[in-house]
Every structure is written in structure tokens, then in C-alpha cells.
Design an enzyme around this catalytic site. Structure first.
Site, PDB file in Angstrom:
ATOM      1  N   ASP A 169       0.849  -1.466   0.118  1.00 60.19           N
ATOM      2  CA  ASP A 169       0.245   0.029   0.216  1.00 60.19           C
ATOM      3  C   ASP A 169       1.279   1.249  -0.196  1.00 60.19           C
ATOM      4  O   ASP A 169       1.636   1.861   0.626  1.00 60.19           O
ATOM      5  CB  ASP A 169      -0.580  -0.032   1.223  1.00 60.19           C
ATOM      6  CG  ASP A 169      -1.719  -0.883   1.242  1.00 60.19           C
ATOM      7  OD1 ASP A 169      -1.646  -2.566   0.357  1.00 60.19           O
ATOM      8  OD2 ASP A 169      -3.009  -1.391   1.493  1.00 60.19           O
ATOM      9  N   LYS A 237      -6.651   3.433  -3.885  1.00 59.29           N
ATOM     10  CA  LYS A 237      -7.307   3.172  -2.147  1.00 59.29           C
ATOM     11  C   LYS A 237      -7.382   4.370  -1.432  1.00 59.29           C
ATOM     12  O   LYS A 237      -6.917   5.529  -2.420  1.00 59.29           O
ATOM     13  CB  LYS A 237      -6.222   2.637  -1.265  1.00 59.29           C
ATOM     14  CG  LYS A 237      -6.662   2.500   0.014  1.00 59.29           C
ATOM     15  CD  LYS A 237      -5.830   2.032   0.689  1.00 59.29           C
ATOM     16  CE  LYS A 237      -5.067   2.085   2.288  1.00 59.29           C
ATOM     17  NZ  LYS A 237      -4.577   1.647   2.596  1.00 59.29           N
ATOM     18  N   LYS A 273     -10.436   0.130  -2.850  1.00 59.13           N
ATOM     19  CA  LYS A 273     -10.071  -0.051  -1.188  1.00 59.13           C
ATOM     20  C   LYS A 273     -10.530   1.297  -0.308  1.00 59.13           C
ATOM     21  O   LYS A 273      -9.385   1.952  -0.148  1.00 59.13           O
ATOM     22  CB  LYS A 273      -8.843  -0.355  -0.265  1.00 59.13           C
ATOM     23  CG  LYS A 273      -8.510  -1.075   0.853  1.00 59.13           C
ATOM     24  CD  LYS A 273      -6.830  -0.995   1.097  1.00 59.13           C
ATOM     25  CE  LYS A 273      -6.681  -1.499   2.910  1.00 59.13           C
ATOM     26  NZ  LYS A 273      -5.406  -1.509   2.813  1.00 59.13           N
TER      27      LYS A 273
END
Length: 337
Positions: A169, A237, A273
Site C-alpha cells: 500500500d 485506495k 479500497k
């Protein structure tokens, strides 16, 4: 993988085709600023409408179990210890110790130095969440600020991948993005994606964190979503969870629409996400509906949708227990049929 062509190279080729030129500041600005502007009122009304639908009684159990299967159970604190990570992994493997039928979560998300402890604690359960395993996700690239040199960001990424991380991430350079240096942001995402590559030719999945709470406008969020997709991110995300506001339903809807439009344009599927601030099963169900109504129910699987959360699981387990025992006082769910 096609022959000796890496996924990074394939992503770059696709971006060149879509952009019609090299992904420099000028070409990216022309493309990103040529996207239709976001109707803020319309977006928020669509999101509010999706949040009012109700789910069939028979689908309540399915919804709760689906949420669990899509959670990245997270601990990202300076005080994290190997023991805390082992406890997190135990909960990830069997969220409800009183009910062996309870599904496991998709992944545990930790800082890079905690990856070996997570891998060790998972043991044989370490694997693809689409096949019943649990992934290890690591935040990288000087998370959460992203304020570091590219060399440091790439080293951060490689260290986590070598330690056994299945997913990275990363955070984009919001300063560069807001200053219009789109080519720099694009190149950094491409470089990080390349750093996710392992010696055996496989790659860790890359989630590109936009930190939407710092992007100020829906138009910027839409442009950043497209930039992350164009550069080859496997997921986009919303947030690090360290900045407020974090995930919101309208922002997630906007990102889902970008993913939908990319799929229609190229046939490629990118995950989404939302992370930060999602604490109740009632709210999580609304996200499921947004996904199903925007990109389709096929996105409701771990390789295409995740919740980044630390406390959401507790509420979902509570509602699940109430439903199982017949003492249910959970939310009015939403149909996705």
C-alpha cells in the site's frame, strides 16, 4: 505475464495507448483535465440514494460474511510490537473464536518491519484470500506522508516484498499532484510497481493510496484515481487512515466510477479500497451496495475490493452473533439483486 514483458511494461503500454502519447506532464494534464467535471450535488445524491436501499432478510448473513472476507485487518501504530501483530493474525485467522464457521479476513496490514512476524504467525494460512488464505499487506513509500526520496520509497517497498509481503500500500506524493507534476507522480507509481517484482518473476499487488482528504475537490480525486490506474495500480485506495476525512461513500462512488470506466475502455479490472473511519456493519453494507450497483457484484471479492479497517470487524461480529442467536438488532440491509 506475456513472454518477457512485465506487468509494469504492459501497464505502461496501455497508458500510452489511452493517453495517445508519453505520460509526461503535458500529456497527462491534457488527459486528466479533459475528463468530465464532477457534478458534486449529483454524486452525493446518487450516493445517498444507494445508501437507503434495503437488503433481503435472507441476505443479511451473506452480507456480514462478505464484509469479513473483504477486510484488511490493520494495525499501523508506532507502538506496534511482534506480540500485537501475532494477536492481530490470530483474530484474522478466526475472527470469532466461538464460531469456527466464521470466515477469515482477506489480509493483515502492517508496517514493513512487522511483515516477517505476520508471515510467521500466519504459517500455512498465508496465501491468496480468493482461495481461502490470508495475505500480508505492508504500507510503504514513507507512509503516511510520502515525504521521502524515490530511492528511499523504493527501498522501503523492496524490503517489505523481500520479507514476504503479498501487497504493498503506497502513498502518492500529494504535493507533486497538487502542484500539477502529474508525470512525476505517474513515474513514481510505475517505479514502485516495478519494485514489487520478486526474483521469481511474480509481483506483490500494488494499492495506490490517494489520501483523498488532502486532495480538496472531487475533480482532483477523479484525476488522481485515473492517474493511479494509468500508472498500473492494482487497486486505488482512499486514505491512509491518518488524515480526516478518510473514506466517504461519495468519494468511494467516484473512485468506483473511474474503475468502471477504465474497465469499459480497456477490459482491465482494478480494485478499490476505502480505508479509515468505516466502523459499523451498517456503513459497510452501504459500501457493498455502492460496489454492486456501480461495477457489479463480481467486484465483491478480495482481489477487487477491500475495507481497510481496525475496528469494523468487532461490530460485524456482534451483528453476526445477534443474527445467529436470533437476537439481531443490526442495520436495515440493502438489496443487491
Amino acid at each position: 505475464m506475456t513472454g518477457t514483458v512485465t506487468t509494469t511494461e504492459l501497464a505502461r503500454r496501455t497508458a500510452l495507448e489511452v493517453l495517445g502519447g508519453a505520460p509526461d506532464d503535458l500529456t497527462l494534464r491534457r488527459f486528466l483535465h479533459g475528463l468530465p467535471g464532477v457534478d458534486a450535488v449529483g454524486l452525493e445524491q446518487r450516493s445517498a440514494g444507494l445508501g437507503t436501499r434495503s437488503i433481503k432478510t435472507t441476505s443479511k448473513a451473506w452480507a456480514l460474511d462478505t464484509i469479513i472476507r473483504l477486510i484488511d485487518l490493520t494495525t499501523l501504530e508506532g507502538a506496534d510490537t511482534p506480540g500485537k501483530v501475532r494477536s492481530l493474525v490470530s483474530k484474522a485467522k478466526l475472527p470469532d473464536a466461538s464460531d469456527p464457521s466464521c470466515p477469515s479476513v482477506a489480509a493483515v496490514c502492517v508496517y514493513g518491519d512487522m511483515v516477517p512476524h505476520a508471515v510467521e504467525a500466519l504459517g500455512s494460512r498465508h496465501g491468496d484470500p480468493d482461495d481461502g488464505g490470508i495475505s500480508v499487506a505492508a504500507v510503504a513509500t514513507a507512509f503516511p506522508s510520502g515525504r521521502a526520496s524515490l530511492a528511499v520509497k523504493l527501498a522501503d517497498t523492496r524490503d517489505a516484498v523481500q520479507a514476504g509481503a503479498d501487497e504493498i500500500d503506497m502513498v502518492i506524493d500529494r504535493g507533486a499532484f497538487l502542484a500539477g507534476r502529474y508525470g512525476q507522480v505517474f513515474d513514481q507509481i510505475v517505479a514502485v510497481k516495478d519494485a514489487c517484482r520478486r526474483e521469481d518473476g511474480t509481483s506483490a499487488s500494488l494499492k495506490v493510496i490517494l489520501e483523498t482528504g488532502e486532495l480538496n475537490t472531487y475533480d482532483n480525486i477523479k484525476r488522481a484515481s485515473w492517474l493511479g490506474i494509468l500508472a498500473g495500480g492494482d487497486f486505488i485506495k482512499t486514505s491512509t487512515g491518518k488524515v480526516s476525512p478518510a473514506a466517504t461513500l461519495p468519494v468511494t462512488l467516484l473512485m468506483l466510477e473511474a474503475v468502471r470506466d477504465w474497465h469499459r475502455l480497456t477490459g482491465a479490472k482494478v480494485g478499490v479500497k476505502p480505508a479509515g473511519g468505516i466502523r459499523s456493519s451498517k456503513d459497510a453494507v452501504k459500501y457493498l451496495v455502492h460496489v454492486a450497483e456501480t461495477v457489479g457484484e463480481e467486484w465483491l471479492q478480495p482481489h477487487l475490493f477491500r475495507f481497510g479497517a481496525s475496528s469494523l470487524l468487532n461490530d460485524v461480529l456482534l451483528q453476526r452473533q445477534k443474527l445467529t442467536t436470533g437476537h439481531y438488532s443490526g442495520p436495515d440491509y440493502v438489496t443487491i439483486d
